[in-house]
Design a protein around this motif. Structure first.
Motif, mmCIF file in Angstrom:
data_model
loop_
_atom_site.group_PDB
_atom_site.id
_atom_site.type_symbol
_atom_site.label_atom_id
_atom_site.label_comp_id
_atom_site.label_asym_id
_atom_site.label_seq_id
_atom_site.Cartn_x
_atom_site.Cartn_y
_atom_site.Cartn_z
ATOM 1 N N TRP A 156 0.853 -1.182 0.000
ATOM 2 C CA TRP A 156 0.000 0.000 0.000
ATOM 3 C C TRP A 156 0.891 1.235 0.000
ATOM 4 O O TRP A 156 2.092 1.154 0.239
ATOM 5 N N GLY A 157 0.307 2.370 -0.280
ATOM 6 C CA GLY A 157 1.058 3.616 -0.272
ATOM 7 C C GLY A 157 1.619 3.960 -1.648
ATOM 8 O O GLY A 157 1.627 3.141 -2.565
ATOM 9 N N THR A 192 14.141 0.548 12.085
ATOM 10 C CA THR A 192 12.774 0.821 12.513
ATOM 11 C C THR A 192 12.151 1.895 11.630
ATOM 12 O O THR A 192 12.767 2.929 11.371
ATOM 13 N N VAL A 193 10.949 1.619 11.170
ATOM 14 C CA VAL A 193 10.214 2.557 10.315
ATOM 15 C C VAL A 193 8.922 2.944 11.023
ATOM 16 O O VAL A 193 8.231 2.085 11.578
ATOM 17 N N THR A 194 8.597 4.231 11.021
ATOM 18 C CA THR A 194 7.353 4.711 11.612
ATOM 19 C C THR A 194 6.592 5.519 10.569
ATOM 20 O O THR A 194 7.134 6.451 9.974
ATOM 21 N N THR A 195 5.347 5.147 10.327
ATOM 22 C CA THR A 195 4.505 5.893 9.395
ATOM 23 C C THR A 195 3.050 5.522 9.632
ATOM 24 O O THR A 195 2.740 4.397 10.071
ATOM 25 N N ALA A 196 2.150 6.458 9.361
ATOM 26 C CA ALA A 196 0.699 6.245 9.477
ATOM 27 C C ALA A 196 0.310 5.655 10.829
ATOM 28 O O ALA A 196 -0.609 4.834 10.937
ATOM 29 N N GLY A 197 1.043 6.047 11.879
ATOM 30 C CA GLY A 197 0.707 5.591 13.218
ATOM 31 C C GLY A 197 1.226 4.220 13.574
ATOM 32 O O GLY A 197 0.893 3.673 14.638
ATOM 33 N N HIS A 198 2.053 3.624 12.705
ATOM 34 C CA HIS A 198 2.598 2.285 12.958
ATOM 35 C C HIS A 198 4.118 2.347 13.021
ATOM 36 O O HIS A 198 4.754 3.154 12.338
ATOM 37 N N THR A 199 4.708 1.473 13.833
ATOM 38 C CA THR A 199 6.160 1.357 13.938
ATOM 39 C C THR A 199 6.540 -0.105 13.813
ATOM 40 O O THR A 199 5.921 -0.976 14.437
ATOM 41 N N ASN A 215 8.021 -3.949 6.150
ATOM 42 C CA ASN A 215 6.746 -4.658 6.272
ATOM 43 C C ASN A 215 5.574 -3.716 6.562
ATOM 44 O O ASN A 215 4.417 -4.088 6.366
ATOM 45 N N ILE A 216 5.872 -2.499 7.005
ATOM 46 C CA ILE A 216 4.799 -1.521 7.218
ATOM 47 C C ILE A 216 4.022 -1.284 5.929
ATOM 48 O O ILE A 216 2.811 -1.046 5.947
ATOM 49 N N PHE A 217 4.720 -1.361 4.795
ATOM 50 C CA PHE A 217 4.082 -1.052 3.517
ATOM 51 C C PHE A 217 3.483 -2.285 2.840
ATOM 52 O O PHE A 217 3.095 -2.226 1.676
ATOM 53 N N ILE A 218 3.402 -3.392 3.564
ATOM 54 C CA ILE A 218 2.716 -4.575 3.057
ATOM 55 C C ILE A 218 1.360 -4.657 3.750
ATOM 56 O O ILE A 218 1.266 -4.555 4.984
ATOM 57 N N ASP A 219 0.325 -4.800 2.968
ATOM 58 C CA ASP A 219 -1.046 -4.716 3.469
ATOM 59 C C ASP A 219 -1.431 -5.989 4.210
ATOM 60 O O ASP A 219 -2.148 -6.849 3.696
ATOM 61 N N HIS A 220 -0.917 -6.086 5.452
ATOM 62 C CA HIS A 220 -1.243 -7.220 6.316
ATOM 63 C C HIS A 220 -1.186 -6.728 7.757
ATOM 64 O O HIS A 220 -0.304 -5.931 8.106
ATOM 65 N N PRO A 221 -2.110 -7.146 8.603
ATOM 66 C CA PRO A 221 -2.168 -6.612 9.967
ATOM 67 C C PRO A 221 -1.002 -7.019 10.858
ATOM 68 O O PRO A 221 -0.705 -6.336 11.846
ATOM 69 N N ALA A 222 -0.324 -8.130 10.536
ATOM 70 C CA ALA A 222 0.767 -8.603 11.387
ATOM 71 C C ALA A 222 2.078 -7.895 11.046
ATOM 72 O O ALA A 222 2.365 -7.604 9.879
ATOM 73 N N ALA A 223 2.877 -7.613 12.096
ATOM 74 C CA ALA A 223 4.176 -6.992 11.863
ATOM 75 C C ALA A 223 5.101 -7.953 11.116
ATOM 76 O O ALA A 223 5.865 -7.555 10.236
ATOM 77 N N TRP A 224 5.024 -9.235 11.490
ATOM 78 C CA TRP A 224 5.803 -10.276 10.803
ATOM 79 C C TRP A 224 4.829 -11.114 9.971
ATOM 80 O O TRP A 224 3.828 -11.596 10.479
#
Length: 231
Positions: A156-157, A192-199, A215-224
């Motif tokens: 996403w993004g 560490t990446v922080t964007t759109a309220g996620h780290t 992984n922040i930019f992959i459309d999945h709710p899990a960090a891993w």
């Protein structure tokens, strides 16, 4: 002088030996012979980088025991692994500049072994496993595997950078202009990446793009990501 082989090449050696325990090693090689040594830094078989690091290895052609050098050479090329500098096999060479085969006119035709050189920087000691179908038994994880060890996700993004390493300072390989379907080969800890309220400090390697995405930019709710192994 003291020398050692780059860790990434030792990882590949172990993967190959584990997959093909009966293979021939007649034309395997790491540090160069006298002819290679005479070429100094022109040959990656010499320990010219860093504290005596050899950044090349040869692997013997032995199709009878499963190791076909053209197959593994093609898979290395297709992987666009950022550790690759160039590959030589069967009178052809491909570099990380174009990822395309071209003629090789060196004295050794490389028809009895495949040559792999890795980049002369910190990535040469990246111990992550090589995501090659030949070494993964053609299998893959669940959740969208394509039989090549990758799992499909959607990003996403806009303007999302794909980098050579899982760090924010690594060179950009390509930029995803919008949501994109990608096939992830493995994931690892990075910057560490922080964007759109996620780290998040997890990054995924995308073989087809030859680089890493946070992984922040992959459309999945899990960090891993599920069903994806570690690099």
């Amino acid at each position: 002088m003291a020398w050692r082989v780059a860790v990434s090449l030792e990882t590949l050696l172990h993967q190959i030996d584990n997959q093909f325990p009966g293979r021939s090693t007649a034309f395997d090689g790491s540090i160069g012979d006298a002819a290679h040594q005479a070429r100094g830094s022109e040959s990656d078989h010499n320990p010219w980088f860093g504290p005596g690091i050899v950044t090349a290895r040869d692997f013997t052609h032995d199709p009878a025991h499963g190791l076909d050098i053209q197959q593994i050479a093609d898979e290395l090329l297709d992987s666009r692994d950022p550790r690759i500098k160039y590959v030589i096999a069967n009178r052809r060479i491909a570099t990380n500049r174009a990822w395309q085969w071209g003629p090789y006119d060196g004295a050794n035709p490389h028809d009895k072994h495949v040559h792999l050189s890795v980049v002369a920087d910190q990535l040469c000691d990246d111990s992550g496993e090589w995501a090659l179908p030949l070494l993964n038994g053609g299998g893959g994880g669940g959740g969208g595997g394509a039989g090549d060890g990758t799992v499909e996700f959607v990003t996403w993004g806009q303007g999302v950078n794909i980098r050579q390493a899982p760090t924010l300072g690594a060179p950009v390989v390509t930029v995803l202009q919008g949501p994109t379907r990608v096939r992830v080969g493995c994931q690892t800890v990075g910057d560490t990446v922080t964007t759109a309220g996620h780290t998040n400090d997890a990054w995924s390697f995308v073989p087809a793009l030859g680089g890493y995405i946070s992984n922040i930019f992959i459309d999945h709710p899990a960090a891993w990501l599920p069903d994806v192994g570690q690099c």
